[in-house]
Motif scaffolding. Structure first.
Motif, short mmCIF file in Angstrom:
data_model
loop_
_atom_site.label_atom_id
_atom_site.label_comp_id
_atom_site.label_asym_id
_atom_site.label_seq_id
_atom_site.Cartn_x
_atom_site.Cartn_y
_atom_site.Cartn_z
N THR A 10 -65.27 104.58 -8.68
CA THR A 10 -65.43 103.83 -9.93
C THR A 10 -64.68 104.55 -11.04
O THR A 10 -64.06 103.91 -11.90
CB THR A 10 -66.92 103.70 -10.34
N GLY A 11 -64.74 105.88 -11.00
CA GLY A 11 -64.02 106.68 -11.99
C GLY A 11 -62.52 106.44 -11.90
O GLY A 11 -61.81 106.39 -12.90
N PHE A 77 -50.71 116.41 -14.26
CA PHE A 77 -51.86 116.06 -13.43
C PHE A 77 -53.13 115.96 -14.27
O PHE A 77 -53.30 116.70 -15.25
CB PHE A 77 -52.03 117.12 -12.31
N TYR A 78 -53.98 115.04 -13.84
CA TYR A 78 -55.23 114.78 -14.58
C TYR A 78 -56.36 114.82 -13.57
O TYR A 78 -56.35 114.08 -12.58
CB TYR A 78 -55.15 113.38 -15.21
N PHE A 79 -57.33 115.69 -13.79
CA PHE A 79 -58.53 115.69 -12.95
C PHE A 79 -59.57 114.85 -13.68
O PHE A 79 -60.06 115.22 -14.72
CB PHE A 79 -59.00 117.13 -12.72
N LYS A 80 -59.86 113.66 -13.11
CA LYS A 80 -60.80 112.71 -13.74
C LYS A 80 -62.19 112.90 -13.15
O LYS A 80 -62.41 112.74 -11.95
CB LYS A 80 -60.31 111.28 -13.48
N TYR A 81 -63.12 113.27 -14.03
CA TYR A 81 -64.53 113.32 -13.62
C TYR A 81 -65.31 112.40 -14.54
O TYR A 81 -64.73 111.67 -15.36
CB TYR A 81 -65.08 114.75 -13.59
N CYS A 82 -66.62 112.44 -14.42
CA CYS A 82 -67.43 111.43 -15.10
C CYS A 82 -67.56 111.74 -16.61
O CYS A 82 -67.66 112.90 -17.01
CB CYS A 82 -68.80 111.38 -14.46
N SER A 83 -67.63 110.68 -17.40
CA SER A 83 -67.82 110.85 -18.84
C SER A 83 -69.21 111.41 -19.15
O SER A 83 -69.50 111.74 -20.29
CB SER A 83 -67.63 109.51 -19.55
N THR A 84 -70.07 111.49 -18.14
CA THR A 84 -71.35 112.18 -18.33
C THR A 84 -71.36 113.51 -17.56
O THR A 84 -72.42 114.07 -17.29
CB THR A 84 -72.53 111.28 -17.93
N PHE A 85 -70.17 114.01 -17.22
CA PHE A 85 -69.97 115.34 -16.62
C PHE A 85 -70.81 115.54 -15.36
O PHE A 85 -71.30 116.63 -15.09
CB PHE A 85 -70.27 116.44 -17.65
N ASP A 86 -70.99 114.46 -14.57
CA ASP A 86 -71.88 114.53 -13.40
C ASP A 86 -71.45 115.64 -12.44
O ASP A 86 -70.36 115.59 -11.86
CB ASP A 86 -71.87 113.21 -12.63
N SER A 87 -72.34 116.61 -12.26
CA SER A 87 -72.04 117.74 -11.37
C SER A 87 -73.32 118.52 -11.17
O SER A 87 -74.30 118.32 -11.89
CB SER A 87 -70.98 118.65 -12.01
#
Ligand SMILES: Nc1ncnc2c1ncn2[C@@H]1O[C@H](COP(=O)(O)OP(=O)(O)OP(=O)(O)O)[C@@H](O)[C@H]1O
Ligand SMILES: O=C(O)[C@@H](O)C(=O)CO
Length: 416
Positions: A10-11, A77-87
């Motif tokens: 989805t990201g 390069f772009y490392f795309k993670y969640c806008s809520t920093f899910d980790s």
């Protein structure tokens, strides 16, 4: 060419849609492609399902992706993670960022989950969802990556090798050259990453200029949108807002997200369409369960609105289910039922799939076996319609908290 490594599907569609909207021709590939890039584009987005994998696996998948992107002409390069920093406390955002920095031989990058259009903002290094801190927004109850802190420096320091500094709002509004000076100062002080405040898009536009020559950028899709706008100014002839839309055909809604917004969307959609709850116990114990759900779905394919199978539950119910069956066990069983169901439905001839939830969407797309997607029209900010590369099948992969309450019905009202 910009190469994006996205930690869920989805990201990936989220960032791809913003790149397209802002003038970059973009293709989204599912996993590391087995062959070379087939078309000339400005950006390639590769979807992984690495957000909640064991750290070593997430790192390896991300490095393999980087390698493919480098061999196919990407230079930034772009490392795309969640806008809520899910980790989790162990990762994977920190370890993947470190591995990519080492592979690219770069010693500094930014941490920018902000996506103001969807209410994700950063102030004094704290991440907000709407008017609440991340850890009070409902994300503290996330089934896989509960977010119990909103301080991005602390979150990053807990999982990365280096130290995380801050470029605060007062500095960002002084412009891109000043932000670059702040980066230099942080580097001299031994910081390896900078969280950059963004309370609205104006700061993201400043930051996009300041990081123009960074080899690696990390964050949500908000900054990527402004990087695309900044880059495409040089090539305005490429600006092409897409109008790709699905036709009215057999469709299904599969919702595996328990986010606050998905709960509202499911409740709203129940008033319009046939709906069936995906029972975890059945998922775990009944080998024919996916088949039974499949039969139910096909009985409702001619309804006005697509039938919905949903595992979505509010936080208290989720807690009870997780206590009864174990969190990992429950989520794997649900994901696997959705995957099997989706595969059967595609074989039957269902053409339009609307899925909610990053993990859920990732497993469904992997099971359906598409190589990649063309990016279609946005249904909501960060959720485009996607067309499978070699087939007339459309998907909408909705991130947990994206879209308005009427999202599921609205997506179908766009059919042509
Ligand atoms: N009723 C339930 N009981 C236990 N686990 C559930 C239940 N419903 C969903 N889950 C699990 O919760 C997880 C939800 O994650 P998913 O990434 O799909 O949604 P999300 O986190 O809200 O979306 P996003 O990552 O896009 O923000 C999945 O692994 C899913 O299987
Ligand atoms: O950035 C977001 O919020 C989404 O694209 C996402 O990654 C949810 O899985």
């Amino acid at each position: 060419m910009l190469g994006v490594i996205a930690d869920d599907f989805t990201g990936a569609s989220d960032i791809a849609s913003f790149l397209v909207e802002n003038g970059l021709s973009t293709v989204q590939m599912n996993g590391v492609p087995k062959r070379r890039l087939q078309s000339a584009v400005d950006a390639v987005v590769i979807s992984l399902k690495s957000r909640s994998n064991p750290v070593e696996e997430a790192v390896q998948q991300s490095l393999n992706t980087l390698n493919w992107l480098q061999h196919n002409g990407c230079t930034q390069f772009y490392f795309k993670y969640c806008s809520t920093f899910d980790s989790t406390a162990n990762g994977n955002i920190g370890p993947v960022t470190d591995a990519l920095m080492n592979a690219l031989d770069t010693d500094f990058t930014v941490i920018t989950p902000a996506l103001p259009i969807n209410g994700r903002t950063i102030f004094n290094g704290y991440l907000f969802v709407g008017q609440t801190l991340l850890n009070e927004s409902g994300m503290q109850n996330h089934p896989i990556t509960p977010m119990k802190d909103a301080n991005l420096m602390r979150l990053m320091d807990a999982q990365a090798d280096g130290k995380t500094g801050l470029v605060g709002y007062a500095d960002v509004i002084r412009g891109a050259d000043h932000v670059k000076c702040c980066f230099d100062q942080l580097k001299q002080q031994g910081y390896r990453y900078a969280v950059v405040d963004a309370v609205d898009n104006v700061q993201l536009a400043v930051l996009a200029k300041a990081i123009d020559d960074f080899k690696l950028v990390t964050g949500g899709s908000g900054l990527a949108a402004y990087m695309a706008a900044h880059k495409s100014k040089n090539t305005p002839q490429k600006t092409q807002k897409t109008a790709l839309l699905p036709t009215k055909a057999d469709s299904v809604v599969l919702s595996g997200s328990c986010s606050v917004m998905t709960n509202k969307q499911v409740e709203a959609y129940k008033t319009k369409a046939a709906h069936k709850w995906l029972d975890v116990e059945q998922s775990l114990n009944n080998p024919n369960y996916a088949d039974e759900l499949y039969q139910w779905v096909i009985e409702h394919l001619n309804d006005d609105y697509a039938p919905m199978v949903y595992a979505t539950v509010p936080p208290q119910k989720l807690k009870e289910i997780q206590q009864q069956f174990g969190a990992d066990n429950a989520s794997h069983a649900i994901e696997s039922t959705f995957a099997t169901l989706a595969k059967k439905l595609k074989r039957y001839g269902v053409k339009n799939f609307i899925t909610a939830g990053g993990e859920t969407s990732s497993i469904v797309v992997q099971e359906l076996g598409f190589d990649g997607f063309q990016i279609g029209k946005q249904i909501a900010p960060g959720v485009p319609w996607l067309k499978a590369l070699d087939e007339e099948v459309f998907l909408a992969l909705k991130s947990g908290n994206f879209g308005s309450e009427t999202f599921f019905a609205y997506a179908q009202e766009m059919f042509v």
